[in-house]
Scaffold this motif. Structure first.
Motif, PDB file in Angstrom:
ATOM      1  N   ASP A  12      -7.550  -2.474 -29.844  1.00 19.35           N
ATOM      2  CA  ASP A  12      -7.206  -3.097 -28.568  1.00 19.35           C
ATOM      3  C   ASP A  12      -6.848  -4.574 -28.759  1.00 19.35           C
ATOM      4  O   ASP A  12      -5.868  -5.057 -28.196  1.00 19.35           O
ATOM      5  N   ILE A  13      -7.665  -5.275 -29.541  1.00 17.02           N
ATOM      6  CA  ILE A  13      -7.435  -6.699 -29.784  1.00 17.02           C
ATOM      7  C   ILE A  13      -6.090  -6.915 -30.483  1.00 17.02           C
ATOM      8  O   ILE A  13      -5.295  -7.770 -30.092  1.00 17.02           O
ATOM      9  N   ILE A  14      -5.827  -6.121 -31.503  1.00 15.27           N
ATOM     10  CA  ILE A  14      -4.563  -6.248 -32.231  1.00 15.27           C
ATOM     11  C   ILE A  14      -3.391  -5.859 -31.337  1.00 15.27           C
ATOM     12  O   ILE A  14      -2.363  -6.532 -31.318  1.00 15.27           O
ATOM     13  N   GLY A  15      -3.557  -4.783 -30.597  1.00  9.76           N
ATOM     14  CA  GLY A  15      -2.489  -4.334 -29.702  1.00  9.76           C
ATOM     15  C   GLY A  15      -2.097  -5.391 -28.702  1.00  9.76           C
ATOM     16  O   GLY A  15      -0.907  -5.637 -28.459  1.00  9.76           O
ATOM     17  N   MET A  16      -3.096  -6.067 -28.123  1.00  9.01           N
ATOM     18  CA  MET A  16      -2.809  -7.129 -27.149  1.00  9.01           C
ATOM     19  C   MET A  16      -2.252  -8.366 -27.846  1.00  9.01           C
ATOM     20  O   MET A  16      -1.293  -8.970 -27.365  1.00  9.01           O
ATOM     21  N   GLY A  17      -2.816  -8.732 -28.983  1.00  4.20           N
ATOM     22  CA  GLY A  17      -2.391  -9.945 -29.682  1.00  4.20           C
ATOM     23  C   GLY A  17      -0.996  -9.866 -30.249  1.00  4.20           C
ATOM     24  O   GLY A  17      -0.255 -10.843 -30.236  1.00  4.20           O
ATOM     25  N   LEU A  18      -0.632  -8.699 -30.737  1.00  7.50           N
ATOM     26  CA  LEU A  18       0.684  -8.550 -31.360  1.00  7.50           C
ATOM     27  C   LEU A  18       1.659  -7.753 -30.505  1.00  7.50           C
ATOM     28  O   LEU A  18       2.802  -7.544 -30.894  1.00  7.50           O
ATOM     29  N   GLU A  19       1.180  -7.289 -29.357  1.00  6.15           N
ATOM     30  CA  GLU A  19       2.005  -6.484 -28.465  1.00  6.15           C
ATOM     31  C   GLU A  19       2.608  -5.288 -29.193  1.00  6.15           C
ATOM     32  O   GLU A  19       3.818  -5.060 -29.173  1.00  6.15           O
ATOM     33  N   VAL A  20       1.729  -4.530 -29.869  1.00  2.83           N
ATOM     34  CA  VAL A  20       2.149  -3.303 -30.548  1.00  2.83           C
ATOM     35  C   VAL A  20       1.401  -2.126 -29.943  1.00  2.83           C
ATOM     36  O   VAL A  20       0.338  -2.282 -29.357  1.00  2.83           O
TER      37      VAL A  20
END
Length: 89
Positions: A12-20
């Motif tokens: 979730d954190i990576i998805g939000m941070g990198l918009e992937v």
């Protein structure tokens, strides 16, 4: 906390941070090579991971390593700190 729970929160954190898309990666996914993260992205994600899990990562665990960090490395790092009781209050 179970490893899968840690993985899901980090996704979730990576998805939000990198918009992937969160479904597009696994523990073997490399932040730089596979997701296009740069050192600032990794720093920001590290700060968010610290907040989310109530841990404190040390500079040497992240700095200068951004080009080799995988999702699994982050999961291992969080799991290790939680098991050691190295959480912030």
């Amino acid at each position: 906390m179970e490893r899968q729970e840690i993985f899901d929160k980090i996704k979730d954190i990576i998805g939000m941070g990198l918009e992937v898309e969160k479904v597009d990666f696994s523990e073997a996914t490399h932040l730089r090579d596979d997701l296009g993260a740069d050192s600032l992205d990794v720093f920001d994600m590290g700060c968010e991971i610290d907040r989310e899990f109530g841990i404190k990562t040390e500079a040497q665990e992240m700095e200068g390593r951004w080009d080799e960090i995988t999702v699994g490395y982050l999961v291992d790092l969080v799991q290790k700190k939680m098991e050691e009781g190295r959480v912030t209050e």
